[in-house]
Scaffold this motif. Structure first.
Motif, PDB file in Angstrom:
ATOM      1  N   ASP A 102      -2.396 -11.233  12.094  1.00  0.00           N
ATOM      2  CA  ASP A 102      -1.616  -9.998  12.011  1.00  0.00           C
ATOM      3  C   ASP A 102      -0.534 -10.113  10.945  1.00  0.00           C
ATOM      4  OD1 ASP A 102      -3.118  -8.789  13.994  1.00  0.00           O
ATOM      5  OD2 ASP A 102      -1.725  -9.320  15.592  1.00  0.00           O
ATOM      6  N   LEU A 103       0.049 -11.315  10.795  1.00  0.00           N
ATOM      7  CA  LEU A 103       1.080 -11.528   9.783  1.00  0.00           C
ATOM      8  C   LEU A 103       0.537 -11.228   8.399  1.00  0.00           C
ATOM      9  CD1 LEU A 103       3.844 -12.471   8.752  1.00  0.00           C
ATOM     10  CD2 LEU A 103       2.963 -14.833   8.866  1.00  0.00           C
ATOM     11  N   PHE A 104      -0.607 -11.798   8.044  1.00  0.00           N
ATOM     12  CA  PHE A 104      -1.185 -11.554   6.720  1.00  0.00           C
ATOM     13  C   PHE A 104      -1.495 -10.079   6.529  1.00  0.00           C
ATOM     14  CE2 PHE A 104      -4.801 -10.859   3.925  1.00  0.00           C
ATOM     15  CZ  PHE A 104      -4.340 -11.429   2.758  1.00  0.00           C
ATOM     16  N   LYS A 105      -2.104  -9.473   7.536  1.00  0.00           N
ATOM     17  CA  LYS A 105      -2.467  -8.058   7.417  1.00  0.00           C
ATOM     18  C   LYS A 105      -1.238  -7.199   7.164  1.00  0.00           C
ATOM     19  CE  LYS A 105      -6.568  -8.721  10.179  1.00  0.00           C
ATOM     20  NZ  LYS A 105      -7.155  -8.652  11.505  1.00  0.00           N
ATOM     21  N   GLU A 106      -0.142  -7.519   7.843  1.00  0.00           N
ATOM     22  CA  GLU A 106       1.104  -6.772   7.651  1.00  0.00           C
ATOM     23  C   GLU A 106       1.681  -7.005   6.252  1.00  0.00           C
ATOM     24  OE1 GLU A 106       5.603  -7.278   9.266  1.00  0.00           O
ATOM     25  OE2 GLU A 106       4.018  -7.324  10.779  1.00  0.00           O
ATOM     26  N   VAL A 107       1.756  -8.272   5.850  1.00  0.00           N
ATOM     27  CA  VAL A 107       2.327  -8.619   4.544  1.00  0.00           C
ATOM     28  C   VAL A 107       1.483  -8.037   3.415  1.00  0.00           C
ATOM     29  CG1 VAL A 107       2.788 -10.547   2.961  1.00  0.00           C
ATOM     30  CG2 VAL A 107       3.470 -10.710   5.363  1.00  0.00           C
ATOM     31  N   TRP A 108       0.181  -8.224   3.489  1.00  0.00           N
ATOM     32  CA  TRP A 108      -0.694  -7.799   2.392  1.00  0.00           C
ATOM     33  C   TRP A 108      -0.787  -6.284   2.299  1.00  0.00           C
ATOM     34  CZ3 TRP A 108      -1.567 -10.290  -1.714  1.00  0.00           C
ATOM     35  CH2 TRP A 108      -2.577  -9.906  -2.590  1.00  0.00           C
ATOM     36  N   SER A 109      -0.821  -5.605   3.445  1.00  0.00           N
ATOM     37  CA  SER A 109      -0.926  -4.144   3.393  1.00  0.00           C
ATOM     38  C   SER A 109       0.307  -3.540   2.724  1.00  0.00           C
ATOM     39  CB  SER A 109      -1.147  -3.548   4.780  1.00  0.00           C
ATOM     40  OG  SER A 109      -0.025  -3.753   5.596  1.00  0.00           O
ATOM     41  N   TYR A 110       1.466  -4.143   2.927  1.00  0.00           N
ATOM     42  CA  TYR A 110       2.668  -3.661   2.254  1.00  0.00           C
ATOM     43  C   TYR A 110       2.672  -4.071   0.783  1.00  0.00           C
ATOM     44  CZ  TYR A 110       7.452  -3.087   0.763  1.00  0.00           C
ATOM     45  OH  TYR A 110       8.568  -2.711   0.046  1.00  0.00           O
ATOM     46  N   THR A 111       2.409  -5.340   0.513  1.00  0.00           N
ATOM     47  CA  THR A 111       2.498  -5.876  -0.846  1.00  0.00           C
ATOM     48  C   THR A 111       1.561  -5.145  -1.804  1.00  0.00           C
ATOM     49  OG1 THR A 111       3.116  -8.034   0.038  1.00  0.00           O
ATOM     50  CG2 THR A 111       2.354  -7.979  -2.242  1.00  0.00           C
ATOM     51  N   LYS A 112       0.366  -4.863  -1.377  1.00  0.00           N
ATOM     52  CA  LYS A 112      -0.598  -4.248  -2.298  1.00  0.00           C
ATOM     53  C   LYS A 112      -0.205  -2.830  -2.713  1.00  0.00           C
ATOM     54  CE  LYS A 112      -3.996  -2.875   1.177  1.00  0.00           C
ATOM     55  NZ  LYS A 112      -5.357  -3.116   1.658  1.00  0.00           N
ATOM     56  N   THR A 113       0.695  -2.193  -1.978  1.00  0.00           N
ATOM     57  CA  THR A 113       1.161  -0.867  -2.392  1.00  0.00           C
ATOM     58  C   THR A 113       2.085  -0.939  -3.602  1.00  0.00           C
ATOM     59  OG1 THR A 113       3.120  -0.831  -0.948  1.00  0.00           O
ATOM     60  CG2 THR A 113       1.039  -0.027  -0.005  1.00  0.00           C
ATOM     61  N   LEU A 114       2.547  -2.150  -3.933  1.00  0.00           N
ATOM     62  CA  LEU A 114       3.504  -2.338  -5.017  1.00  0.00           C
ATOM     63  C   LEU A 114       2.843  -2.778  -6.325  1.00  0.00           C
ATOM     64  CD1 LEU A 114       6.109  -4.366  -2.906  1.00  0.00           C
ATOM     65  CD2 LEU A 114       6.002  -1.883  -3.204  1.00  0.00           C
ATOM     66  N   PHE A 115       1.553  -3.073  -6.285  1.00  0.00           N
ATOM     67  CA  PHE A 115       0.850  -3.626  -7.437  1.00  0.00           C
ATOM     68  C   PHE A 115       0.692  -2.630  -8.575  1.00  0.00           C
ATOM     69  CE2 PHE A 115      -1.657  -6.633  -4.484  1.00  0.00           C
ATOM     70  CZ  PHE A 115      -0.681  -7.596  -4.591  1.00  0.00           C
ATOM     71  N   LYS A 116       0.828  -3.170  -9.780  1.00  0.00           N
ATOM     72  CA  LYS A 116       0.512  -2.427 -10.997  1.00  0.00           C
ATOM     73  C   LYS A 116      -0.934  -2.703 -11.402  1.00  0.00           C
ATOM     74  CE  LYS A 116       1.961  -1.848 -15.788  1.00  0.00           C
ATOM     75  NZ  LYS A 116       2.922  -2.268 -16.820  1.00  0.00           N
ATOM     76  N   ASP A 117      -1.368  -3.958 -11.232  1.00  0.00           N
ATOM     77  CA  ASP A 117      -2.729  -4.378 -11.569  1.00  0.00           C
ATOM     78  C   ASP A 117      -3.355  -5.062 -10.365  1.00  0.00           C
ATOM     79  OD1 ASP A 117      -2.675  -3.543 -14.272  1.00  0.00           O
ATOM     80  OD2 ASP A 117      -1.642  -5.391 -14.857  1.00  0.00           O
ATOM     81  N   LYS A 118      -4.657  -5.182 -10.413  1.00  0.00           N
ATOM     82  CA  LYS A 118      -5.393  -5.853  -9.349  1.00  0.00           C
ATOM     83  C   LYS A 118      -4.961  -7.323  -9.275  1.00  0.00           C
ATOM     84  CE  LYS A 118     -10.066  -6.858  -7.817  1.00  0.00           C
ATOM     85  NZ  LYS A 118     -11.491  -6.743  -8.095  1.00  0.00           N
ATOM     86  N   PRO A 119      -4.693  -7.832  -8.083  1.00  0.00           N
ATOM     87  CA  PRO A 119      -4.306  -9.244  -7.971  1.00  0.00           C
ATOM     88  C   PRO A 119      -5.504 -10.154  -8.244  1.00  0.00           C
ATOM     89  CG  PRO A 119      -4.574  -8.296  -5.800  1.00  0.00           C
ATOM     90  CD  PRO A 119      -4.722  -7.158  -6.785  1.00  0.00           C
ATOM     91  N   GLU A 120      -5.197 -11.377  -8.622  1.00  0.00           N
ATOM     92  CA  GLU A 120      -6.228 -12.393  -8.834  1.00  0.00           C
ATOM     93  C   GLU A 120      -5.883 -13.579  -7.958  1.00  0.00           C
ATOM     94  OE1 GLU A 120      -7.426 -13.114 -13.014  1.00  0.00           O
ATOM     95  OE2 GLU A 120      -5.769 -11.756 -13.463  1.00  0.00           O
TER      96      GLU A 120
END
Length: 98
Positions: free
Chosen positions: A69-87
């Protein structure tokens, strides 16, 4: 042990949002079972680019974290801030000199 490297590029106006969130969750990530190190780097030439380095005892430890659940929470928020696709890369450490 292996290392997970993630490159993230953020919109310039979202960097502070990312850093605020990262500082709120970094201890939880670091204290995840099987994690032995968590580092955050910022590119010197492009301040929108960040890298996380996380050291894991076993690949299953990373998979357990990624399914948490921690990863899902962190990643769902973080990916809204991206300019480019993460690698991301999973690598084995071959040599380390200190």
């Amino acid at each position: 042990m292996f290392i997970r490297i993630v490159k993230m590029t953020f919109h310039e106006d979202k960097i502070e949002d990312f850093l605020t969130n990262f500082h709120q969750v970094k201890e939880k990530i670091r204290n995840t079972t099987g994690n032995s190190l968590l580092e955050l780097y910022q590119d010197k030439n492009n301040p929108c680019i960040f890298f996380t380095y996380s050291y894991w005892n076993e690949e299953q430890d990373l998979e357990n974290y990624r399914n948490s659940d921690l990863f899902k929470e962190v990643w769902s928020y973080t990916k809204t801030l991206f300019k480019d696709k993460p690698e991301a890369w999973s690598v084995d450490k071959k040599v380390s000199l200190e």
